[in-house]
Design an enzyme around this catalytic site. Structure first.
Site, PDB file in Angstrom:
ATOM      1  N   HIS A 113       0.762  -1.182  -0.076  1.00 35.37           N
ATOM      2  CA  HIS A 113       0.012   0.169   0.349  1.00 35.37           C
ATOM      3  C   HIS A 113       0.706   1.191  -0.053  1.00 35.37           C
ATOM      4  O   HIS A 113       0.426   2.430   0.346  1.00 35.37           O
ATOM      5  CB  HIS A 113      -0.897   0.040   1.039  1.00 35.37           C
ATOM      6  N   CYS A 121       5.911  11.672  -8.420  1.00 36.40           N
ATOM      7  CA  CYS A 121       5.351  12.639  -9.308  1.00 36.40           C
ATOM      8  C   CYS A 121       4.214  12.052  -9.964  1.00 36.40           C
ATOM      9  O   CYS A 121       4.602  10.976 -10.773  1.00 36.40           O
ATOM     10  CB  CYS A 121       6.431  13.078 -10.101  1.00 36.40           C
ATOM     11  N   CYS A 143      10.901  16.578 -13.097  1.00 40.55           N
ATOM     12  CA  CYS A 143      10.493  17.156 -14.461  1.00 40.55           C
ATOM     13  C   CYS A 143      10.171  18.563 -13.944  1.00 40.55           C
ATOM     14  O   CYS A 143       9.834  19.316 -14.824  1.00 40.55           O
ATOM     15  CB  CYS A 143       9.322  16.227 -14.858  1.00 40.55           C
ATOM     16  N   GLY A 179      -2.354  -9.121  12.429  1.00 38.54           N
ATOM     17  CA  GLY A 179      -2.801  -7.838  12.822  1.00 38.54           C
ATOM     18  C   GLY A 179      -3.501  -7.008  11.848  1.00 38.54           C
ATOM     19  O   GLY A 179      -3.256  -5.943  11.443  1.00 38.54           O
ATOM     20  N   SER A 181      -7.298  -6.697   9.624  1.00 37.69           N
ATOM     21  CA  SER A 181      -8.933  -7.012  10.031  1.00 37.69           C
ATOM     22  C   SER A 181      -9.570  -7.888   8.694  1.00 37.69           C
ATOM     23  O   SER A 181     -10.544  -8.254   9.004  1.00 37.69           O
ATOM     24  CB  SER A 181      -9.696  -5.855  10.239  1.00 37.69           C
TER      25      SER A 181
HETATM   26  N1  APR Z   1      -2.002  -7.119  18.215  1.00 34.95           N
HETATM   27  C1  APR Z   1      -2.707  -7.866  17.063  1.00 34.95           C
HETATM   28  N2  APR Z   1      -3.615  -7.469  16.163  1.00 34.95           N
HETATM   29  C2  APR Z   1      -4.126  -6.466  16.621  1.00 34.95           C
HETATM   30  C3  APR Z   1      -3.721  -5.272  17.818  1.00 34.95           C
HETATM   31  C4  APR Z   1      -2.663  -5.948  18.490  1.00 34.95           C
HETATM   32  N3  APR Z   1      -2.054  -5.316  19.555  1.00 34.95           N
HETATM   33  N4  APR Z   1      -4.327  -4.024  17.727  1.00 34.95           N
HETATM   34  C5  APR Z   1      -5.258  -4.302  16.776  1.00 34.95           C
HETATM   35  N5  APR Z   1      -5.149  -5.411  16.138  1.00 34.95           N
HETATM   36  C6  APR Z   1      -5.898  -6.057  15.068  1.00 34.95           C
HETATM   37  C7  APR Z   1      -7.395  -5.632  15.084  1.00 34.95           C
HETATM   38  O1  APR Z   1      -8.112  -6.827  15.844  1.00 34.95           O
HETATM   39  C8  APR Z   1      -7.587  -5.528  13.604  1.00 34.95           C
HETATM   40  O2  APR Z   1      -8.337  -6.733  13.160  1.00 34.95           O
HETATM   41  O3  APR Z   1      -5.437  -5.253  13.760  1.00 34.95           O
HETATM   42  C9  APR Z   1      -6.705  -5.180  13.111  1.00 34.95           C
HETATM   43  C10 APR Z   1      -6.619  -3.756  12.330  1.00 34.95           C
HETATM   44  O4  APR Z   1      -7.343  -3.639  11.536  1.00 34.95           O
HETATM   45  P1  APR Z   1      -7.469  -2.536  10.502  1.00 34.95           P
HETATM   46  O5  APR Z   1      -7.539  -1.345  11.282  1.00 34.95           O
HETATM   47  O6  APR Z   1      -8.561  -2.721   9.246  1.00 34.95           O
HETATM   48  O7  APR Z   1      -5.921  -2.591   9.505  1.00 34.95           O
HETATM   49  P2  APR Z   1      -5.526  -3.192   8.351  1.00 34.95           P
HETATM   50  O8  APR Z   1      -6.339  -4.437   8.302  1.00 34.95           O
HETATM   51  O9  APR Z   1      -4.055  -3.278   8.364  1.00 34.95           O
HETATM   52  O10 APR Z   1      -6.259  -2.302   7.279  1.00 34.95           O
HETATM   53  C11 APR Z   1      -6.099  -2.687   5.760  1.00 34.95           C
HETATM   54  O11 APR Z   1      -7.207  -0.676   5.235  1.00 34.95           O
HETATM   55  O12 APR Z   1      -7.707   1.657   5.070  1.00 34.95           O
HETATM   56  C12 APR Z   1      -6.883   0.866   4.720  1.00 34.95           C
HETATM   57  O13 APR Z   1      -4.933   1.006   3.521  1.00 34.95           O
HETATM   58  C13 APR Z   1      -5.269   0.892   4.816  1.00 34.95           C
HETATM   59  O14 APR Z   1      -3.728  -0.722   4.940  1.00 34.95           O
HETATM   60  C14 APR Z   1      -4.938  -0.653   5.513  1.00 34.95           C
HETATM   61  C15 APR Z   1      -6.143  -1.383   5.187  1.00 34.95           C
END
Ligand code: APR
Length: 235
Positions: A113, A121, A143, A179, A181
């Site tokens: 990402h 640019c 450029c 970590g 979602s």
């Molecule tokens: N240890 C393990 N897991 C954790 C912790 C922790 N300390 N804290 C939070 N989490 C988990 C949450 O339970 C959740 O499932 O991390 C996850 C975070 O989820 P999101 O906030 O949705 O982040 P992510 O999955 O990286 O998002 C994906 O969405 O908006 C975009 O581009 C952005 O790269 C990002 C993408």
């Protein structure tokens, strides 16, 4: 000789791995998307309509990378150590735009990402390492046109390195998701593509895609990741 160490491993990380270092996640309570609408700050259309607002959002995030209190945590470090020991193919794919994996010492690392500490640019594609605030009108050093933007893959844009990631998933013997979602594709679909891999999910809680994994470790990344790696290497 431990033959396991010659197998192929792919690791996917998301915002949860950096949470305990002090970087806010997106969708947890108090996550970034509670305060900002994705459509306002994380799409090419938003940048076209209100570049100042979008730049401010990423300038704040980029400035945090310079905070001396922001450090790679035990989970970032454990992954870097695993990579050092691992004899087979090792690929770390992160959705995170922070620099904590790199600072922990990870080498075969793909930022699918993009990266906060780089800009590019829009006219000539020149990429430049960048640690300062970015003004709405910033000339490209190559450029000269006023087209520099954060090197972030916004919603509606194609993530980076997809061919390389798909090839690694196809060969993976282990797929470990940490970590994230599982709400944003294509990363959320990687578990399905790692067809022959043993699949492990490490997260604070179950996710919408947990059912696709063979095993789950529930808890904070700084505890679960080092523990998992320790067991993985000794069993
Ligand atoms: N240890 C393990 N897991 C954790 C912790 C922790 N300390 N804290 C939070 N989490 C988990 C949450 O339970 C959740 O499932 O991390 C996850 C975070 O989820 P999101 O906030 O949705 O982040 P992510 O999955 O990286 O998002 C994906 O969405 O908006 C975009 O581009 C952005 O790269 C990002 C993408």
């Amino acid at each position: 000789m431990d033959l396991r160490l010659f197998k192929n491993i792919v690791i996917l990380t998301g915002a949860g791995i950096s949470a305990e270092s002090g970087i806010r996640t997106f969708r947890d309570q108090n996550g970034l998307w509670e305060e900002h609408r994705i459509e306002d700050v994380a799409t090419p259309e938003a940048f076209a309509q209100n570049p100042a607002l979008v730049q401010r959002f990423y300038n704040l995030r980029r400035a945090q990378l310079k905070d001396p209190n922001l450090q790679p945590n035990a989970a970032h470090k454990a992954l870097a150590q695993l990579e050092e020991i691992w004899e087979g193919n090792f690929l770390l794919v992160t959705q995170n735009v922070d620099n904590l994996h790199r600072r922990a010492g990870s080498k075969n690392l793909l930022h699918m990402h993009g990266r906060l500490d780089r800009i590019f640019c829009q006219f000539c594609d020149e990429k430049v390492d960048w640690t300062e605030d970015l003004l709405t009108q910033h000339p490209c050093p190559s450029c000269g046109r006023l087209g520099m933007r954060p090197d972030i893959v916004w919603f509606g844009e194609m993530p980076y390195h997809m061919e390389e990631i798909y090839a690694a998933l196809d060969k993976a013997d282990y797929f470990i998701s940490i970590g994230t979602s599982g709400q944003v594709y294509p990363a959320a679909g990687f578990v399905q593509l790692a067809w022959k891999a043993k699949k492990i999910e490490i997260n604070m809680k179950d996710t919408g895609i947990s059912a696709a994994f063979d095993s789950h470790l529930v808890g904070p990344a700084t505890v679960e990741v080092p523990r998992f790696i320790q067991n993985f290497l000794t069993n």
